[in-house]
Scaffold this motif. Sequence first.
Motif, PDB file in Angstrom:
ATOM      1  N   LEU A 186       8.805 -21.784  -6.865  1.00 53.60           N
ATOM      2  CA  LEU A 186       7.796 -21.301  -5.922  1.00 53.60           C
ATOM      3  C   LEU A 186       6.465 -22.009  -6.094  1.00 53.60           C
ATOM      4  O   LEU A 186       5.658 -22.064  -5.149  1.00 53.60           O
ATOM      5  CB  LEU A 186       7.623 -19.790  -6.056  1.00 53.60           C
ATOM      6  CG  LEU A 186       8.817 -18.953  -5.579  1.00 53.60           C
ATOM      7  CD1 LEU A 186       8.541 -17.463  -5.771  1.00 53.60           C
ATOM      8  CD2 LEU A 186       9.144 -19.251  -4.115  1.00 53.60           C
ATOM      9  N   LYS A 187       6.215 -22.576  -7.279  1.00 53.17           N
ATOM     10  CA  LYS A 187       4.998 -23.373  -7.468  1.00 53.17           C
ATOM     11  C   LYS A 187       5.044 -24.618  -6.579  1.00 53.17           C
ATOM     12  O   LYS A 187       4.036 -25.015  -5.982  1.00 53.17           O
ATOM     13  CB  LYS A 187       4.839 -23.770  -8.937  1.00 53.17           C
ATOM     14  CG  LYS A 187       4.403 -22.636  -9.850  1.00 53.17           C
ATOM     15  CD  LYS A 187       4.259 -23.119 -11.290  1.00 53.17           C
ATOM     16  CE  LYS A 187       3.862 -21.975 -12.221  1.00 53.17           C
ATOM     17  NZ  LYS A 187       3.767 -22.430 -13.640  1.00 53.17           N
ATOM     18  N   ASN A 188       6.204 -25.253  -6.521  1.00 56.68           N
ATOM     19  CA  ASN A 188       6.362 -26.409  -5.638  1.00 56.68           C
ATOM     20  C   ASN A 188       6.117 -26.025  -4.177  1.00 56.68           C
ATOM     21  O   ASN A 188       5.435 -26.728  -3.435  1.00 56.68           O
ATOM     22  CB  ASN A 188       7.760 -27.007  -5.774  1.00 56.68           C
ATOM     23  CG  ASN A 188       7.857 -28.002  -6.910  1.00 56.68           C
ATOM     24  OD1 ASN A 188       6.894 -28.248  -7.630  1.00 56.68           O
ATOM     25  ND2 ASN A 188       9.045 -28.578  -7.087  1.00 56.68           N
ATOM     26  N   ILE A 189       6.703 -24.898  -3.768  1.00 56.96           N
ATOM     27  CA  ILE A 189       6.557 -24.441  -2.381  1.00 56.96           C
ATOM     28  C   ILE A 189       5.092 -24.116  -2.085  1.00 56.96           C
ATOM     29  O   ILE A 189       4.582 -24.416  -0.999  1.00 56.96           O
ATOM     30  CB  ILE A 189       7.451 -23.210  -2.118  1.00 56.96           C
ATOM     31  CG1 ILE A 189       8.926 -23.586  -2.289  1.00 56.96           C
ATOM     32  CG2 ILE A 189       7.195 -22.644  -0.730  1.00 56.96           C
ATOM     33  CD1 ILE A 189       9.418 -24.677  -1.349  1.00 56.96           C
ATOM     34  N   LYS A 190       4.397 -23.526  -3.067  1.00 55.95           N
ATOM     35  CA  LYS A 190       2.979 -23.217  -2.872  1.00 55.95           C
ATOM     36  C   LYS A 190       2.168 -24.495  -2.663  1.00 55.95           C
ATOM     37  O   LYS A 190       1.282 -24.550  -1.796  1.00 55.95           O
ATOM     38  CB  LYS A 190       2.443 -22.444  -4.089  1.00 55.95           C
ATOM     39  CG  LYS A 190       0.959 -22.087  -3.970  1.00 55.95           C
ATOM     40  CD  LYS A 190       0.449 -21.381  -5.216  1.00 55.95           C
ATOM     41  CE  LYS A 190      -1.041 -21.089  -5.097  1.00 55.95           C
ATOM     42  NZ  LYS A 190      -1.561 -20.429  -6.336  1.00 55.95           N
ATOM     43  N   ASN A 191       2.466 -25.527  -3.443  1.00 57.02           N
ATOM     44  CA  ASN A 191       1.739 -26.787  -3.288  1.00 57.02           C
ATOM     45  C   ASN A 191       2.019 -27.430  -1.927  1.00 57.02           C
ATOM     46  O   ASN A 191       1.112 -27.990  -1.293  1.00 57.02           O
ATOM     47  CB  ASN A 191       2.133 -27.748  -4.410  1.00 57.02           C
ATOM     48  CG  ASN A 191       1.535 -27.353  -5.742  1.00 57.02           C
ATOM     49  OD1 ASN A 191       0.427 -26.827  -5.803  1.00 57.02           O
ATOM     50  ND2 ASN A 191       2.270 -27.573  -6.826  1.00 57.02           N
ATOM     51  N   LYS A 199      -5.142 -28.583   2.543  1.00 56.81           N
ATOM     52  CA  LYS A 199      -5.903 -28.274   1.324  1.00 56.81           C
ATOM     53  C   LYS A 199      -5.417 -29.113   0.138  1.00 56.81           C
ATOM     54  O   LYS A 199      -5.070 -28.594  -0.917  1.00 56.81           O
ATOM     55  CB  LYS A 199      -5.796 -26.777   1.000  1.00 56.81           C
ATOM     56  CG  LYS A 199      -6.331 -25.879   2.110  1.00 56.81           C
ATOM     57  CD  LYS A 199      -6.083 -24.405   1.810  1.00 56.81           C
ATOM     58  CE  LYS A 199      -6.592 -23.529   2.938  1.00 56.81           C
ATOM     59  NZ  LYS A 199      -6.290 -22.083   2.700  1.00 56.81           N
ATOM     60  N   LYS A 200      -5.399 -30.422   0.318  1.00 56.17           N
ATOM     61  CA  LYS A 200      -4.917 -31.299  -0.748  1.00 56.17           C
ATOM     62  C   LYS A 200      -5.798 -31.213  -1.996  1.00 56.17           C
ATOM     63  O   LYS A 200      -5.295 -31.222  -3.122  1.00 56.17           O
ATOM     64  CB  LYS A 200      -4.850 -32.740  -0.261  1.00 56.17           C
ATOM     65  CG  LYS A 200      -4.111 -33.662  -1.227  1.00 56.17           C
ATOM     66  CD  LYS A 200      -4.119 -35.108  -0.774  1.00 56.17           C
ATOM     67  CE  LYS A 200      -5.363 -35.811  -1.242  1.00 56.17           C
ATOM     68  NZ  LYS A 200      -5.313 -37.273  -1.046  1.00 56.17           N
ATOM     69  N   LYS A 201      -7.100 -31.127  -1.802  1.00 61.01           N
ATOM     70  CA  LYS A 201      -8.010 -31.061  -2.940  1.00 61.01           C
ATOM     71  C   LYS A 201      -7.753 -29.817  -3.798  1.00 61.01           C
ATOM     72  O   LYS A 201      -7.820 -29.873  -5.027  1.00 61.01           O
ATOM     73  CB  LYS A 201      -9.465 -31.084  -2.462  1.00 61.01           C
ATOM     74  CG  LYS A 201      -9.881 -32.429  -1.875  1.00 61.01           C
ATOM     75  CD  LYS A 201     -11.329 -32.423  -1.434  1.00 61.01           C
ATOM     76  CE  LYS A 201     -11.728 -33.783  -0.860  1.00 61.01           C
ATOM     77  NZ  LYS A 201     -13.139 -33.778  -0.379  1.00 61.01           N
ATOM     78  N   LYS A 202      -7.437 -28.715  -3.132  1.00 65.12           N
ATOM     79  CA  LYS A 202      -7.126 -27.488  -3.869  1.00 65.12           C
ATOM     80  C   LYS A 202      -5.840 -27.662  -4.662  1.00 65.12           C
ATOM     81  O   LYS A 202      -5.719 -27.182  -5.799  1.00 65.12           O
ATOM     82  CB  LYS A 202      -7.004 -26.325  -2.892  1.00 65.12           C
ATOM     83  CG  LYS A 202      -6.895 -24.965  -3.558  1.00 65.12           C
ATOM     84  CD  LYS A 202      -6.971 -23.843  -2.525  1.00 65.12           C
ATOM     85  CE  LYS A 202      -6.879 -22.474  -3.205  1.00 65.12           C
ATOM     86  NZ  LYS A 202      -6.972 -21.377  -2.206  1.00 65.12           N
ATOM     87  N   ALA A 206      -5.467 -27.416  -8.769  1.00 64.70           N
ATOM     88  CA  ALA A 206      -4.513 -26.495  -9.408  1.00 64.70           C
ATOM     89  C   ALA A 206      -3.569 -27.252 -10.338  1.00 64.70           C
ATOM     90  O   ALA A 206      -3.274 -26.801 -11.459  1.00 64.70           O
ATOM     91  CB  ALA A 206      -3.722 -25.742  -8.344  1.00 64.70           C
ATOM     92  N   LEU A 207      -3.097 -28.424  -9.917  1.00 60.01           N
ATOM     93  CA  LEU A 207      -2.205 -29.226 -10.753  1.00 60.01           C
ATOM     94  C   LEU A 207      -2.913 -29.715 -12.006  1.00 60.01           C
ATOM     95  O   LEU A 207      -2.336 -29.734 -13.100  1.00 60.01           O
ATOM     96  CB  LEU A 207      -1.665 -30.418  -9.954  1.00 60.01           C
ATOM     97  CG  LEU A 207      -0.600 -30.119  -8.897  1.00 60.01           C
ATOM     98  CD1 LEU A 207      -0.305 -31.367  -8.082  1.00 60.01           C
ATOM     99  CD2 LEU A 207       0.675 -29.589  -9.535  1.00 60.01           C
ATOM    100  N   ALA A 232       1.067 -39.262  -7.986  1.00 54.92           N
ATOM    101  CA  ALA A 232       1.731 -39.533  -6.698  1.00 54.92           C
ATOM    102  C   ALA A 232       0.921 -38.976  -5.534  1.00 54.92           C
ATOM    103  O   ALA A 232       0.782 -39.613  -4.489  1.00 54.92           O
ATOM    104  CB  ALA A 232       3.131 -38.940  -6.700  1.00 54.92           C
ATOM    105  N   LEU A 233       0.373 -37.779  -5.738  1.00 55.44           N
ATOM    106  CA  LEU A 233      -0.408 -37.137  -4.684  1.00 55.44           C
ATOM    107  C   LEU A 233      -1.705 -37.897  -4.404  1.00 55.44           C
ATOM    108  O   LEU A 233      -2.161 -37.973  -3.258  1.00 55.44           O
ATOM    109  CB  LEU A 233      -0.715 -35.696  -5.086  1.00 55.44           C
ATOM    110  CG  LEU A 233      -1.150 -34.725  -3.989  1.00 55.44           C
ATOM    111  CD1 LEU A 233      -0.116 -34.660  -2.885  1.00 55.44           C
ATOM    112  CD2 LEU A 233      -1.388 -33.351  -4.572  1.00 55.44           C
TER     113      LEU A 233
END
Length: 416
Positions: A186-191, A199-202, A206-207, A232-233
């Motif tokens: 679910l962490k992956n899905i949240k990202n 909200k890439k910066k957020k 978080a990462l 990668a992001l």
Amino acid sequence: MIPKGIVIGNRRLPDTPGVYLMKNAAGAILYIGQAGNLKRRVTSYFTRPQDERLERFVREIRRIDYRRTDTALEALILEAQLIKKFSPPWNVREKDDKSFLYVELTDEKFPRVLLARGRDEPHGARFGPFTAAASIREALRILRRIFPWSTHTPEQIERSSKPCFEYELGLCPGTCANRITKQEYLKNIKNIRLILEGKKKKTIAALTQEMRSASRRLEFEKAGTLRRQLFALQHIQDVALLTDSQPTPPRAKKGLPAAHFRIEGFDISNIFGASAVGSMVVFTDGEPDKREYRKFRIKTVHGAHDIAMLKEVFRRRFGHRPRTGGWPLPQLILVDGGAGQVNAAHTTLRAYQLRIPVVGIAKGSDRKKNEVFGKIPRGVELRTLVRVRDEAHRFAVRYHKTVRGRMFIDSRSMIQ
């Protein structure tokens, strides 16, 4: 060049990714588009040949504003958000149109990331609409390499002792074989959700925090995974999303499909003039659009005269023009052949008072290389044109074999 009467926000367009908003004299938004290079994309509206409908659209433009993004992927997502918010008339084909693509995060224990049409019944949270199908599919391929997700149905989850092939490729986190906990998944899905919300910066923040926490707990393997995701992001290579060299806003007329950059490819197939046919294939935004393919049985040419046959195909094709309710005009014509075929196209276009770029691609004298005749428009890749040429050839040969087979059957029937 952009006409002097059009105001550009901040006075000049940057050579960076972003979203542009085209407005009329009253300040109303006519069209919203995304680009990997804002300057090149917007300028192309005023430098490329357009049909009458698009010329009317361009004449309405009085101001162009833009919003920069770090990557084309973010531009694609921002474009979808703004289209949903403003519903510009040149983006939305019908107010109740349900054919745009959406990204859907399913309502399941291990949510899947799916593409769905607006007309489909929703089964979770949706993001969109996305007007360029090829671009959003590529965007999801990029994201899945960073944040793997499962494509398995609930019935397939945790049912196998052996992980699937996509797990070996790093695309599936292993839900099929119980290789990941629900919490981690679910962490992956949240990202992914945060990125789809723009909200890439957020997500990066978080990462970063999670990576530091893992390091403090001496969980170095987990910290390494998070560090790779962060890298990668922050270094997304989204060249495949750059469709900015191929602009054309959708039709504003109700009920008509969207039109982007349209390439039409033509070829002739026959055996010494017998069973002669012509083909027309269509690529929209670099992808085959098979609904637009057309076949032509040669009617007026006898003998092995490929160029004369091609002229017949062009006359019949351009007899179906938008003003007569026919086929939309292309932004580029590609012929399988050399100077003779290119000249045949130009001759027909002049007769119909049309100005459309024409490129020919012929296999060289040794049949091992491609020779280009005519000027390839800026931003159009040779490899795309080769694909169009090869598809036109395949389609023509297939139709020729069908016609030849019918003639063979007919001749046998006459003998019997």
